[in-house]
Enzyme design. Structure first.
Site, short mmCIF file in Angstrom:
data_model
loop_
_atom_site.label_atom_id
_atom_site.label_comp_id
_atom_site.label_asym_id
_atom_site.label_seq_id
_atom_site.Cartn_x
_atom_site.Cartn_y
_atom_site.Cartn_z
N GLU A 444 -7.48 -76.78 -55.89
CA GLU A 444 -6.58 -76.00 -55.01
C GLU A 444 -6.86 -76.30 -53.55
O GLU A 444 -6.78 -75.42 -52.70
CB GLU A 444 -6.71 -74.50 -55.27
CG GLU A 444 -6.38 -74.05 -56.67
CD GLU A 444 -5.04 -74.54 -57.14
OE1 GLU A 444 -4.18 -74.83 -56.29
OE2 GLU A 444 -4.86 -74.67 -58.35
C1 LIG Z 1 -11.74 -79.06 -63.31
C2 LIG Z 1 -10.58 -79.48 -62.46
C3 LIG Z 1 -9.35 -78.88 -62.63
C4 LIG Z 1 -8.25 -79.30 -61.88
N1 LIG Z 1 -7.01 -78.74 -62.13
C5 LIG Z 1 -5.93 -79.34 -61.58
C6 LIG Z 1 -4.62 -78.97 -61.99
O1 LIG Z 1 -4.42 -78.07 -62.81
N2 LIG Z 1 -3.56 -79.63 -61.44
C7 LIG Z 1 -3.73 -80.61 -60.52
O2 LIG Z 1 -2.73 -81.18 -60.10
N3 LIG Z 1 -4.95 -80.97 -60.08
C8 LIG Z 1 -6.05 -80.36 -60.60
N4 LIG Z 1 -7.30 -80.74 -60.20
C9 LIG Z 1 -7.44 -81.73 -59.15
C10 LIG Z 1 -7.96 -81.16 -57.84
O3 LIG Z 1 -7.00 -80.31 -57.27
C11 LIG Z 1 -8.36 -82.33 -56.94
O4 LIG Z 1 -9.51 -82.93 -57.53
C12 LIG Z 1 -8.62 -81.90 -55.53
O5 LIG Z 1 -7.42 -81.54 -54.92
C13 LIG Z 1 -9.30 -82.98 -54.68
O6 LIG Z 1 -8.63 -84.20 -54.79
P1 LIG Z 1 -9.46 -85.53 -55.14
O7 LIG Z 1 -10.33 -85.22 -56.31
O8 LIG Z 1 -8.50 -86.63 -55.28
O9 LIG Z 1 -10.39 -85.74 -53.91
P2 LIG Z 1 -10.05 -86.59 -52.58
O10 LIG Z 1 -8.69 -86.22 -52.12
O11 LIG Z 1 -10.33 -88.01 -52.85
O12 LIG Z 1 -11.11 -86.00 -51.56
C14 LIG Z 1 -12.49 -86.43 -51.55
C15 LIG Z 1 -13.20 -85.78 -50.38
O13 LIG Z 1 -12.62 -86.21 -49.15
C16 LIG Z 1 -12.19 -85.11 -48.36
N5 LIG Z 1 -10.94 -85.48 -47.70
C17 LIG Z 1 -9.85 -86.04 -48.25
N6 LIG Z 1 -8.90 -86.24 -47.32
C18 LIG Z 1 -9.41 -85.81 -46.16
C19 LIG Z 1 -8.91 -85.76 -44.81
N7 LIG Z 1 -7.70 -86.18 -44.50
N8 LIG Z 1 -9.70 -85.24 -43.86
C20 LIG Z 1 -10.94 -84.78 -44.14
N9 LIG Z 1 -11.45 -84.82 -45.39
C21 LIG Z 1 -10.71 -85.32 -46.39
C22 LIG Z 1 -12.01 -83.96 -49.34
O14 LIG Z 1 -12.18 -82.70 -48.70
C23 LIG Z 1 -13.12 -84.25 -50.35
O15 LIG Z 1 -14.33 -83.71 -49.90
C24 LIG Z 1 -8.42 -80.30 -60.91
C25 LIG Z 1 -9.67 -80.88 -60.70
C26 LIG Z 1 -10.73 -80.51 -61.48
C27 LIG Z 1 -12.05 -81.21 -61.28
#
Ligand SMILES: Cc1cc2nc3c(=O)[nH]c(=O)nc-3n(C[C@H](O)[C@H](O)[C@H](O)COP(=O)(O)OP(=O)(O)OC[C@H]3O[C@@H](n4cnc5c(N)ncnc54)[C@H](O)[C@@H]3O)c2cc1C
Length: 606
Positions: A444
Site C-alpha cells: 500500500e
Molecule cells: C505480501 C505482499 C502483499 C502484497 N499485496 C499486493 C496486492 O494485493 N496487490 C498489489 O497490486 N500489490 C501487492 N503487493 C505489492 C506491494 O504493494 C509492492 O511490493 C509495493 O508497492 C512496493 O513496490 P516494489 O516491491 O515494486 O518496490 P519498488 O517500487 O521497487 O521500491 C523499492 C524501494 O525503493 C523505494 N522507491 C521507489 N521509488 C522511489 C522514488 N521515486 N523515490 C524514493 N524512493 C523510491 C521504495 O520506497 C522502496 O523502499 C504486495 C506485496 C507483498 C510483499
C-alpha cells in the site's frame, strides 16, 4: 500461547468520551441506526468473534500456511469455517450501503471491526479487507449495472475481491504497467498479462473472486496517463447473482514469504480474461486511488494491531516472569525474585508499546470521523463535502499509514525483547507478530512513498504548506483552551511550541527545495515521522484532557483508568516525543552527505 482480548474499554473511552461518536452519529445521515446500544452490541459481538474464532487460528494458520493444489489455493484449516461464520454474521456488509444489501452503518464502524479482526488475526482479515476495497471502488466508479452485479454478492461475503496493480517490473511506479486490455465487439475487453504479489488472488473462502485490475488499452498514452481499470471476475456472473463459466484468470504460484503466511499472496496470470472497464478510459490510476486510500487507512491499522497484541502478551509475561531484584528494593520479598514488570527498562518497553497502541488507536478514530463525512458526501452526491473531507483525510492518510506502521514494527520488536530469548522461540507467538507486521511498511505504498506523498505532493505542491497550517491551527486552538488545566498544561505548552515549529520547518523545506531538487526526497522520511510524533502528541493531550475532566467530574470508567491515561500521556511526552527533535534536525540537514558518493563508490568489492 496467549489469546487476544478485544480492548473494548479503551475503544469505548475513545468513542464515547474523547471523540463523542454518539453525537457524531446523530449528525450523520448514515448514523441513524448507530445508536449507543447498537454500537455497543456490535463492538461486543465483534470482540467475541475475534477472541473466540479468529485468535485461535492465528498461530496454526502461520504454521500451516496456504497451499496451491491443482491451480486452486487452499487456506489453512479452520479458515473456511471462520469465514463462513463471518459472512453469515453479516460482518462484510456492516458499513456497506443498504441499497446493495449492506447494513448502511457509518464507515467508522467498519474500521472498528477491522481493527479487532486485524489484531486477532491479520492474515484472516486480509481476505475481507481486500473485498472491502473492491466494494468501495465499484461503488464509487462502477456503472449501476456493475453495482447490481457485483456489489450484492461482495457485500454478502459470497464473493471476494482483490486489487491487481503490481507487476514484476513495477510496484511503486505503476506507470510501467504492461498488462494489456483488448476491446471486444460486445463492449468487454480481453486482458492479458501477469500480476505478482496479489493478496487473496485465489482462495477457497468464496464462490467467486472479483479482481480489480490495472491494464493498458491499445494506443494508450505512455506512463500513468494511459492506465485503465477493469473488473475481471474469476467466474463470469451468470446474470442471476450466481457464477457462470470460468474466466481466463489463474493463480500461477504462491509467494513464499516472511510472514502473514495464512494470507494467500499470488502470482496471477491473465490469459485473454474477460474484463469490464470501470470508470473512464485512461483514468484507472485516479479511480484506483479510492481503493488505495481506503486500503492505506486499513493498513495503518496494521501499526496499531501488532502494538496492541504484542503489548497484551508482553504485559502478561512481564507480570509472571521473575528476574533479579528491582533496583529500588525487593518488590515481592516472598518470591525468589521480582517480576520483570518492576524493572524500569522493561517498563520502558511496555509503556512504549502501550503509548503506541493507544495513541495510534486515537489517531485512527480521529481520522475515522473524517472518513464518515467523506463517505456521506459520496453517498448523498454532495461532492463538495466529499472533496473537503477527502482533503483533510488525504493529509492524515500518509501520516497514519507511514508513521503508525513504522511504530507498529518497533512495538512488535519490543514485545520479543520483553520475552528475552523466549521471544525468539516460535511457541510464544511474539516472533510471528514481528514477521507478520513487517509487510505493513511495504505494501500500500512503502514508507518512503507515503513520505513523498505527504511532503512533496500534499504539503508543498498542492497546498504550499496550507495543509500543515490548517491542521496545526486546530491543534493550537485545542492547546490554548487546555492551558488552564494544570494536569494538561505541560502538554498544551509543548503542543503550542510544536505547532509553530512544524510550520517553520515546512517553510524552510519549501525554500530549500527551490534551490535543491533532492531536498524533498532527502527530508521526506524525517518530515513524515516528525508529523506522526506531533499528531500522536495531539491525541495524547486530548486523551489526557478528557481523563483529567473525568477525574474531576466522574466518567464511565474507574479513576485508575483515567489516571493511567494521564500517566501514559506523561510517558509519551517525556520519552517518545523528544524523538521529533531528532527528525527536525535530520530533515533540515543538507542533501550533500546523502548524494555526494557516486553510485560506483558506495562499495569497493573488487
Ligand atoms: C505480501 C505482499 C502483499 C502484497 N499485496 C499486493 C496486492 O494485493 N496487490 C498489489 O497490486 N500489490 C501487492 N503487493 C505489492 C506491494 O504493494 C509492492 O511490493 C509495493 O508497492 C512496493 O513496490 P516494489 O516491491 O515494486 O518496490 P519498488 O517500487 O521497487 O521500491 C523499492 C524501494 O525503493 C523505494 N522507491 C521507489 N521509488 C522511489 C522514488 N521515486 N523515490 C524514493 N524512493 C523510491 C521504495 O520506497 C522502496 O523502499 C504486495 C506485496 C507483498 C510483499
Amino acid at each position: 500461547m496467549p489469546v487476544y482480548k478485544a480492548p473494548l474499554r479503551d475503544m469505548k473511552f475513545l468513542l464515547n468520551e474523547v471523540f463523542d461518536y454518539p453525537g457524531h452519529y446523530t449528525r450523520l445521515k448514515t448514523g441513524e441506526n448507530a445508536t449507543p446500544d447498537i454500537v455497543d452490541a456490535i463492538l461486543n459481538e465483534c470482540g467475541k468473534f475475534c477472541e473466540e474464532v479468529l485468535s485461535p487460528l492465528y498461530q496454526s494458520g502461520d504454521e500451516e500456511g496456504c497451499k496451491l493444489d491443482n491451480g486452486e489455493v487452499i487456506t489453512p484449516t479452520g479458515y473456511r469455517e471462520a469465514y463462513q461464520q463471518y459472512a453469515q454474521g453479516g460482518w462484510q456488509g456492516l458499513s456497506a450501503p443498504e441499497a446493495y444489501g449492506g447494513q448502511g452503518l457509518p464507515a467508522s464502524m467498519g474500521l472498528f471491526k477491522q481493527e479487532m479482526m486485524g489484531t486477532a488475526n491479520w492474515s484472516f482479515s486480509m481476505y475481507p479487507g481486500l473485498s472491502m476495497g473492491a466494494m468501495n471502488t465499484i461503488f464509487l466508479h462502477g456503472s449501476e449495472d456493475q453495482k447490481q452485479t457485483y456489489l450484492v454478492p461482495l457485500t454478502e461475503g459470497r464473493w471476494g475481491g482483490t486489487m491487481c496493480l503490481t507487476e514484476p517490473q513495477c510496484g511503486t511506479d505503476l506507470g510501467q504497467v504492461k498488462t494489456k486490455a483488448a476491446p471486444q465487439e460486445d463492449g468487454s475487453f480481453k486482458l492479458s498479462g501477469t500480476k505478482i504479489f496479489i493478496s487473496s488472488g485465489d482462495h477457497d473462502l468464496t464462490e467467486n473472486i472479483v479482481h480489480i485490475v490495472l491494464a493498458r488499452l491499445p494506443d494508450a498514452p505512455k506512463g500513468t496517463r494511459g492506465i485503465s481499470l477493469f473488473i475481471v471476475p474469476k467466474f463470469l456472473p451468470d446474470g442471476n447473482g450466481g457464477v457462470g463459466k470460468a474466466n481466463g484468470v489463474t493463480c500461477g504460484s504462491l509467494e513464499k514469504k516472511m510472514g502473514i503466511k495464512a494470507s494467500a499472496t499470488c502470482v496471477m496470470n491473465f490469459d485473454e480474461a474477460t474484463g469490464f472497464l470501470i470508470g473512464p478510459e485512461n483514468e484507472g490510476l485516479n479511480c484506483m486511488f479510492t481503493f488505495m486510500n481506503t486500503a492505506r487507512i486499513g493498513t495503518a491499522i496494521q501499526g496499531v494491531g501488532p502494538a496492541e497484541l504484542s503489548y497484551q502478551w508482553a504485559l502478561d509475561y512481564a507480570r509472571d516472569r521473575r528476574s533479579m531484584r528491582a533496583l529500588s528494593g525487593k518488590k515481592e520479598p516472598d518470591q525468589v525474585a521480582d517480576s520483570l514488570i518492576h524493572h524500569a527498562d522493561v517498563r520502558r518497553m511496555l509503556l512504549t508499546q502501550k503509548a503506541i497502541a493507544e495513541g495510534g488507536r486515537a489517531m485512527l478514530y480521529y481520522a475515522a470521523r473524517l472518513a464518515d463525512h467523506m463517505v456521506e458526501g459520496h453517498t448523498t452526491g454532495d461532492e463538495k463535502k466529499a472533496d473537503a473531507y477527502d482533503d483533510r483525510l488525504g493529509f492524515l492518510t500518509p501520516i497514519l499509514k507511514g508513521f503508525l506502521t513504522e511504530l507498529g514494527n518497533e512495538a512488535a520488536n519490543l514485545g520479543v525483547q520483553v520475552f528475552g530469548g523466549h521471544g525468539y522461540i516460535r511457541e510464544h507467538g511474539m516472533e510471528q507478530i514481528v514477521r507478520d507486521t513487517r509487510i505493513a511498511t511495504l505494501y500500500e505504498g512503502t514508507t518512503g512513498i507515503q513520505a513523498l506523498d505527504l511532503l512533496g505532493r500534499k504539503v508543498l505542491l498542492m497546498t504550499q504548506g496550507g495543509a500543515v497550517r490548517e491542521f496545526t491551527l486546530k491543534v493550537a486552538n485545542f492547546a490554548r483552551k487546555t492551558l488552564t488545566d494544570k494536569r494538561v498544561r505541560p502538554f498544551s505548552v509543548e503542543l503550542l511550541k510544536l505547532t509553530a515549529q512544524w510550520n517553520v520547518l515546512t517553510v524552510r523545506l519549501m525554500l530549500a527545495a527551490r534551490k535543491d531538487r533532492d531536498v524533498v526526497s532527502s527530508a521526506a522520511n524525517d518530515f513524515l515521522m516528525y508529523s506522526g510524533y506531533v499528531t500522536m502528541a495531539y491525541m495524547w493531550a486530548r486523551m489526557a484532557a478528557v481523563a483529567s475532566d473525568k477525574l474531576e467530574k466522574g466518567g464511565s470508567d474507574s479513576e485508575d483508568f483515567y489516571r493511567a491515561k494521564l500517566a501514559t500521556a506523561e510517558f509519551y511526552y517525556e520519552r517518545l516525543l523528544p524523538r521529533a527533535q531528532a527528525h527536525a534536525t535530520g530533515m533540515l540537514s543538507p542533501t550533500r552527505s546523502l548524494m555526494q558518493l557516486a553510485p560506483e563508490h558506495m562499495a569497493f568489492t573488487d
